[in-house]
Design a protein around this motif. Structure first.
Motif, short mmCIF file in Angstrom:
data_model
loop_
_atom_site.label_atom_id
_atom_site.label_comp_id
_atom_site.label_asym_id
_atom_site.label_seq_id
_atom_site.Cartn_x
_atom_site.Cartn_y
_atom_site.Cartn_z
N UNK A 9 86.20 67.36 69.85
CA UNK A 9 85.94 65.83 71.07
C UNK A 9 85.38 65.15 70.34
N UNK A 10 85.41 64.22 70.32
CA UNK A 10 84.74 62.90 69.95
C UNK A 10 83.28 62.31 70.20
N UNK A 11 83.33 63.76 71.63
CA UNK A 11 81.86 63.39 72.38
C UNK A 11 81.03 64.43 71.68
N UNK A 12 81.16 65.42 70.49
CA UNK A 12 80.37 66.14 69.68
C UNK A 12 79.93 65.41 68.60
N UNK A 13 80.55 64.14 68.27
CA UNK A 13 79.97 63.76 66.87
C UNK A 13 79.14 62.65 66.87
N UNK A 14 78.55 62.32 65.79
CA UNK A 14 77.49 61.96 65.61
C UNK A 14 77.40 60.02 66.04
N UNK A 15 76.42 60.14 66.43
CA UNK A 15 76.97 58.59 67.67
C UNK A 15 76.30 56.69 66.47
N UNK A 16 75.64 57.67 64.75
CA UNK A 16 75.05 56.43 64.48
C UNK A 16 76.49 55.81 63.67
N UNK A 17 76.01 54.56 63.53
CA UNK A 17 77.48 53.24 63.39
C UNK A 17 77.22 53.24 61.88
N UNK A 18 78.76 52.86 61.61
CA UNK A 18 79.08 53.22 59.92
C UNK A 18 79.36 52.05 59.48
N UNK A 19 79.99 50.93 60.26
CA UNK A 19 80.74 49.93 60.20
C UNK A 19 80.62 48.80 61.68
N UNK A 20 80.50 47.88 61.45
CA UNK A 20 80.30 47.28 63.16
C UNK A 20 81.02 45.45 62.38
N UNK A 21 82.34 45.36 63.71
CA UNK A 21 82.59 44.44 63.52
C UNK A 21 81.93 42.90 65.04
N UNK A 73 87.01 37.06 53.17
CA UNK A 73 85.75 36.03 53.82
C UNK A 73 85.95 36.26 54.89
N UNK A 74 85.14 36.42 55.76
CA UNK A 74 85.51 35.45 57.38
C UNK A 74 85.32 34.18 57.97
N UNK A 75 86.16 33.32 59.03
CA UNK A 75 85.67 32.29 59.34
C UNK A 75 84.91 32.90 60.12
N UNK A 76 84.22 33.42 60.70
CA UNK A 76 82.93 33.63 62.09
C UNK A 76 82.97 34.56 63.21
N UNK A 77 81.26 34.72 62.90
CA UNK A 77 81.19 36.04 63.39
C UNK A 77 80.81 37.01 62.65
N UNK A 78 80.39 38.57 62.80
CA UNK A 78 80.04 39.04 61.63
C UNK A 78 80.19 40.07 61.15
N UNK A 79 80.47 40.61 60.36
CA UNK A 79 81.00 42.28 59.64
C UNK A 79 79.76 43.04 59.09
N UNK A 80 79.54 43.63 59.63
CA UNK A 80 78.73 44.76 58.56
C UNK A 80 78.78 46.38 57.96
N UNK A 81 78.07 47.14 56.94
CA UNK A 81 79.07 48.02 56.72
C UNK A 81 77.05 48.55 56.75
N UNK A 82 77.08 49.89 57.36
CA UNK A 82 76.28 50.30 57.71
C UNK A 82 75.25 49.47 57.96
N UNK A 83 73.79 49.01 56.80
CA UNK A 83 73.37 47.74 58.32
C UNK A 83 73.27 46.00 57.77
N UNK A 95 80.39 43.24 45.04
CA UNK A 95 81.62 43.97 44.76
C UNK A 95 80.67 45.56 44.34
N UNK A 96 78.80 45.15 44.47
CA UNK A 96 78.40 46.39 44.35
C UNK A 96 78.33 47.34 45.70
N UNK A 97 78.52 46.73 46.45
CA UNK A 97 78.59 47.08 48.27
C UNK A 97 79.79 48.32 48.45
N UNK A 98 80.73 47.32 47.73
CA UNK A 98 82.64 47.93 47.89
C UNK A 98 82.13 48.95 46.81
#
Ligand SMILES: Nc1ncnc2c1ncn2[C@@H]1O[C@H](COP(=O)(O)OP(=O)(O)OP(=O)(O)O)[C@@H](O)[C@H]1O
Length: 270
Positions: A9-21, A73-83, A95-98
């Motif tokens: 179940x998704x309910x049993x999963x960890x809740x930390x966010x790996x990526x966020x738009x 590249x994005x035109x607006x808003x934000x994209x995060x990998x982890x923090x 390049x390093x992040x990828x």
């Protein structure tokens, strides 16, 4: 509770966010040829969760994946990998992040023909000058069922086995997130099921985070969650999907027609 292919179940999963738009917008071109590929998309991908992204052709699936992975590249808003906020990162940092935080799996397996399976798996780390964690590598190889095939070159492996090498390569450096673009698109249904099973195992047993673009409701049913895109917007978010639920949702996009050029029937993953 519905039992999914993942059996968890998704309910049993960890809740930390790996990526966020957040309000992620991507506009291609200008003036009359301008295309809003992503229109203020906000979505989170949680750690140790397997998410499928679906939607009609041209709905923005690849664009979302490319923007989240720092490939576009994005035109607006934000994209995060982890923090880490991707906007404003210089090319070298990106390049390093990828390299360090993201794993990629493509429809074409993208293996080097002159290297054997093990060498292909460790290639990104070799390029980065990092030593593989042997115990982890053994676990990854075990998880994707490649023990006994490590000395084989890609031409000596089946398509499914080659894609499993690509899965192991993505897993080897323990990235924060793996982006998979139609990973079963070139495979027959049996090999596709195997690869999806291994991807799912990597989430369940190794705690990996996976985001996969697919056209195939059966493939999507291996995921813990399906995010549906249409016209560059998220129009639905389905937990614990079954193939039937996904198919039914897709048919609603296409007005109930069994097949449309933009949305393929199950099993076809072009
Ligand atoms: N480099 C580009 N230049 C201009 N327009 C683009 C570019 N890349 C994508 N687009 C447009 O952005 C929109 C979203 O494209 P995208 O490839 O993300 O869709 P998709 O859902 O992945 O489609 P498919 O399922 O066919 O692969 C489409 O209208 C597409 O034509």
């Amino acid at each position: 509770m519905t039992t999914t292919h993942s059996g968890v179940s998704t309910a049993t999963r960890a809740t930390a966010v790996a990526a966020r738009a957040t309000d992620l917008t991507k506009v291609y071109g200008q003036g009359e040829t301008q295309v809003v590929a992503l229109d203020a998309v906000s979505v989170e991908f949680r750690q140790a969760q397997f998410t499928a992204i679906m939607g009609p052709s041209g709905s923005g699936k690849s664009t979302l994946m490319h923007c989240m992975a720092g490939l576009d590249a994005i035109s607006g808003g934000s994209a995060r990998i982890g923090d880490v906020e991707l906007t404003g990162l210089k090319d070298k940092k990106l390049t390093q992040l990828r390299r360090d935080k993201i794993g990629f799996i493509f429809q074409a397996f993208n293996l080097l023909p002159t290297l054997n399976a093990l060498e292909n798996i460790t290639l990104p780390m070799d390029i980065a000058g990092r030593k593989p964690d042997r115990a982890w590598l053994d676990r990854v190889v075990e998880t994707v069922g490649l023990a006994g095939r490590l000395k084989h070159r890609p031409s000596q492996l089946s398509g499914g086995q080659q894609q499993r090498v690509a899965v192991a390569r993505a897993l080897a450096s323990r990235p924060e997130i793996i982006f998979a673009d139609e990973p079963t698109g070139n495979l027959d249904s049996r090999s596709g099921a195997e690869v999806l099973g291994f991807l799912r195992n990597s989430v369940r047993e190794l705690g990996q985070t996976v985001v996969m673009v697919t056209h195939d409701p059966v493939a999507a049913s291996y995921a813990d969650r399906v995010v549906f895109l249409a016209d560059g917007r998220i129009v639905d978010d389905m937990p614990e999907p079954t193939a039937d639920m996904v198919l039914e949702r897709m048919l609603r996009f296409s007005g109930g027609a069994p097949r449309t050029p933009g949305f393929d029937a199950p099993g076809h993953t072009s």
